[in-house]
Design an enzyme around this catalytic site. Structure first.
Site, PDB file in Angstrom:
ATOM      1  N   ARG A   1      31.460  35.801  32.379  1.00 50.37           N
ATOM      2  CA  ARG A   1      32.783  36.372  32.115  1.00 50.37           C
ATOM      3  C   ARG A   1      33.235  36.109  30.680  1.00 50.37           C
ATOM      4  NH1 ARG A   1      34.701  36.293  37.910  1.00 50.37           N
ATOM      5  NH2 ARG A   1      36.692  37.366  37.942  1.00 50.37           N
TER       6      ARG A   1
ATOM      7  N   ARG B   1      44.177  43.292  49.290  1.00 48.14           N
ATOM      8  CA  ARG B   1      42.909  42.701  49.744  1.00 48.14           C
ATOM      9  C   ARG B   1      43.157  41.578  50.756  1.00 48.14           C
ATOM     10  NH1 ARG B   1      38.529  40.831  45.398  1.00 48.14           N
ATOM     11  NH2 ARG B   1      40.252  39.619  44.527  1.00 48.14           N
TER      12      ARG B   1
ATOM     13  N   ARG C   1      44.231  35.920  49.347  1.00 51.04           N
ATOM     14  CA  ARG C   1      43.981  34.948  48.279  1.00 51.04           C
ATOM     15  C   ARG C   1      45.269  34.703  47.501  1.00 51.04           C
ATOM     16  NH1 ARG C   1      38.610  37.036  45.189  1.00 51.04           N
ATOM     17  NH2 ARG C   1      39.835  36.238  43.447  1.00 51.04           N
TER      18      ARG C   1
ATOM     19  N   ARG D   1      45.206  38.195  35.484  1.00 49.65           N
ATOM     20  CA  ARG D   1      43.735  38.270  35.560  1.00 49.65           C
ATOM     21  C   ARG D   1      43.210  39.515  34.861  1.00 49.65           C
ATOM     22  NH1 ARG D   1      43.339  38.144  41.643  1.00 49.65           N
ATOM     23  NH2 ARG D   1      41.135  38.587  41.373  1.00 49.65           N
TER      24      ARG D   1
HETATM   25  P1  ADP Z   1      35.875  42.480  43.380  1.00 47.59           P
HETATM   26  O1  ADP Z   1      34.816  41.622  44.030  1.00 47.59           O
HETATM   27  O2  ADP Z   1      35.314  43.321  42.269  1.00 47.59           O
HETATM   28  O3  ADP Z   1      37.082  41.714  42.940  1.00 47.59           O
HETATM   29  P2  ADP Z   1      36.304  43.604  46.079  1.00 47.59           P
HETATM   30  O4  ADP Z   1      34.964  44.071  46.513  1.00 47.59           O
HETATM   31  O5  ADP Z   1      36.823  42.355  46.673  1.00 47.59           O
HETATM   32  O6  ADP Z   1      36.383  43.548  44.456  1.00 47.59           O
HETATM   33  O7  ADP Z   1      37.341  44.813  46.333  1.00 47.59           O
HETATM   34  C1  ADP Z   1      38.735  44.655  46.057  1.00 47.59           C
HETATM   35  C2  ADP Z   1      39.553  45.316  47.173  1.00 47.59           C
HETATM   36  O8  ADP Z   1      39.392  46.730  47.100  1.00 47.59           O
HETATM   37  C3  ADP Z   1      39.129  44.915  48.582  1.00 47.59           C
HETATM   38  O9  ADP Z   1      40.266  44.840  49.403  1.00 47.59           O
HETATM   39  C4  ADP Z   1      38.192  46.038  49.029  1.00 47.59           C
HETATM   40  O10 ADP Z   1      38.235  46.233  50.439  1.00 47.59           O
HETATM   41  C5  ADP Z   1      38.792  47.240  48.298  1.00 47.59           C
HETATM   42  N1  ADP Z   1      37.765  48.191  47.850  1.00 47.59           N
HETATM   43  C6  ADP Z   1      36.488  47.934  47.441  1.00 47.59           C
HETATM   44  N2  ADP Z   1      35.857  49.070  47.095  1.00 47.59           N
HETATM   45  C7  ADP Z   1      36.757  50.081  47.270  1.00 47.59           C
HETATM   46  C8  ADP Z   1      36.705  51.512  47.081  1.00 47.59           C
HETATM   47  N3  ADP Z   1      35.589  52.111  46.620  1.00 47.59           N
HETATM   48  N4  ADP Z   1      37.814  52.211  47.362  1.00 47.59           N
HETATM   49  C9  ADP Z   1      38.949  51.604  47.805  1.00 47.59           C
HETATM   50  N5  ADP Z   1      39.058  50.277  48.026  1.00 47.59           N
HETATM   51  C10 ADP Z   1      37.985  49.515  47.745  1.00 47.59           C
HETATM   52  P1  ADP Z   2      37.726  38.781  41.138  1.00 50.38           P
HETATM   53  O1  ADP Z   2      36.407  39.451  41.109  1.00 50.38           O
HETATM   54  O2  ADP Z   2      38.679  39.336  42.123  1.00 50.38           O
HETATM   55  O3  ADP Z   2      38.345  38.579  39.784  1.00 50.38           O
HETATM   56  P2  ADP Z   2      36.455  36.172  41.571  1.00 50.38           P
HETATM   57  O4  ADP Z   2      36.372  35.721  42.958  1.00 50.38           O
HETATM   58  O5  ADP Z   2      35.229  36.636  40.882  1.00 50.38           O
HETATM   59  O6  ADP Z   2      37.585  37.281  41.577  1.00 50.38           O
HETATM   60  O7  ADP Z   2      37.106  35.025  40.667  1.00 50.38           O
HETATM   61  C1  ADP Z   2      38.288  34.369  41.056  1.00 50.38           C
HETATM   62  C2  ADP Z   2      38.653  33.322  40.021  1.00 50.38           C
HETATM   63  O8  ADP Z   2      37.611  32.332  39.931  1.00 50.38           O
HETATM   64  C3  ADP Z   2      38.821  33.830  38.588  1.00 50.38           C
HETATM   65  O9  ADP Z   2      40.121  34.357  38.345  1.00 50.38           O
HETATM   66  C4  ADP Z   2      38.555  32.545  37.784  1.00 50.38           C
HETATM   67  O10 ADP Z   2      39.679  31.671  37.816  1.00 50.38           O
HETATM   68  C5  ADP Z   2      37.429  31.884  38.603  1.00 50.38           C
HETATM   69  N1  ADP Z   2      36.111  32.324  38.131  1.00 50.38           N
HETATM   70  C6  ADP Z   2      35.191  33.039  38.834  1.00 50.38           C
HETATM   71  N2  ADP Z   2      34.098  33.274  38.090  1.00 50.38           N
HETATM   72  C7  ADP Z   2      34.329  32.712  36.860  1.00 50.38           C
HETATM   73  C8  ADP Z   2      33.597  32.639  35.644  1.00 50.38           C
HETATM   74  N3  ADP Z   2      32.374  33.200  35.513  1.00 50.38           N
HETATM   75  N4  ADP Z   2      34.149  31.972  34.599  1.00 50.38           N
HETATM   76  C9  ADP Z   2      35.366  31.402  34.713  1.00 50.38           C
HETATM   77  N5  ADP Z   2      36.113  31.448  35.816  1.00 50.38           N
HETATM   78  C10 ADP Z   2      35.613  32.104  36.900  1.00 50.38           C
END
Ligand code: ADP
Ligand code: ADP
Ligand code: ZN
Length: 217
Positions: free
Chosen positions: A88, A127, A160, A171
């Protein structure tokens, strides 16, 4: 297959990773999941990560690189993995290059899932996650059959703490400033693909598989 999934928070990385795990039978390595798991167990790592996650900031590189290195060293990663949420920062990307070189492997593909900000906010605030198995739902776009109960395992769904709107905005800003520059870093190599994430989950998955194999799934 050694795959890197990139994209802003809410792009659908976790959702797509779950489908890729089923198809390719390789582990899903998510730094966010590792931090949340550590927090559930109240380990020092989890408690430290919480301080940053709660305010939408990144956990320091040193900590994040350390846990990723440990995870990738496990035997289930030998034949392939799906890395989600790491790297990241540019510093993390350089560390990853070093780790992979030491392991004697190269990434096969970097897939960047692109979704406009105005779609990301409702995705994140709606979510819900299963407390027991980690499956991801959405109140509107992917609702469970029964409210607050996981279809897969019957576990309880929760929101979350960092999916509150204010933290979500932070974020997205952190993503823009710290993670977006990585796109250029990977674009300069020919393994980079961009996928339109503003489509149905199935259409996104199809496009990812096409970019990986050149064939329709
Ligand atoms: P990320 O891991 O990139 O943060 P998630 O896979 O957790 O994203 O998806 C974020 C939210 O959006 C979840 O609630 C998921 O169910 C929803 N979501 C994921 N893909 C899609 C899509 N193609 N269209 C609409 N909602 C989606
Ligand atoms: P999302 O895909 O919805 O942003 P993640 O579950 O990947 O969420 O990450 C949640 C949180 O965990 C981030 O906002 C950060 O605080 C921490 N985190 C996850 N991956 C990293 C990374 N590679 N470097 C720094 N912080 C991280
Ligand atoms: Zn479940």
């Amino acid at each position: 297959m050694y795959l890197l999934l990139m994209g802003p928070p809410g792009a659908g990385k976790g959702t797509q990773a779950a489908k890729l795990v089923e198809r390719y039978d390789i582990p899903h390595v998510s730094t966010g999941d590792i931090f949340r798991g550590a927090l559930q167990e109240r380990t020092p790592l989890g408690l430290e990560a919480k301080r940053y996650m709660d305010v939408g900031a990144l956990v320091p590189d040193q900590v994040t690189v350390g846990i990723t290195r440990e995870r990738l060293a496990k035997s289930d990663c030998i034949g392939g993995f799906i890395l989600d949420g790491f790297p990241r920062t540019l510093q993390q990307a350089h560390s990853l290059d070093q780790m992979l070189a030491k392991m004697g492997i190269r990434l096969n593909k970097v897939v960047n899932i692109v979704v406009p900000d105005q779609e990301l906010i409702p995705r994140l605030t709606g979510r819900r996650i299963c407390q027991s198995c980690g499956a991801t739902y959405h109140m509107e776009f992917r609702p469970p059959a029964q409210p607050s109960i996981c279809d897969r395992c019957g576990g309880e769904l929760y929101q979350r703490t960092d999916d509150q709107e204010e933290t979500v905005r932070e974020r997205l800003e952190v993503y823009r400033l710290q993670t977006q520059p990585l796109i250029q870093y990977y674009q300069e190599r020919d393994l980079y693909s961009e996928i339109n994430g503003a489509q149905s989950t199935e259409a996104v998955f199809r496009d990812i598989v096409v970019s990986l194999t050149g064939e329709e799934p």
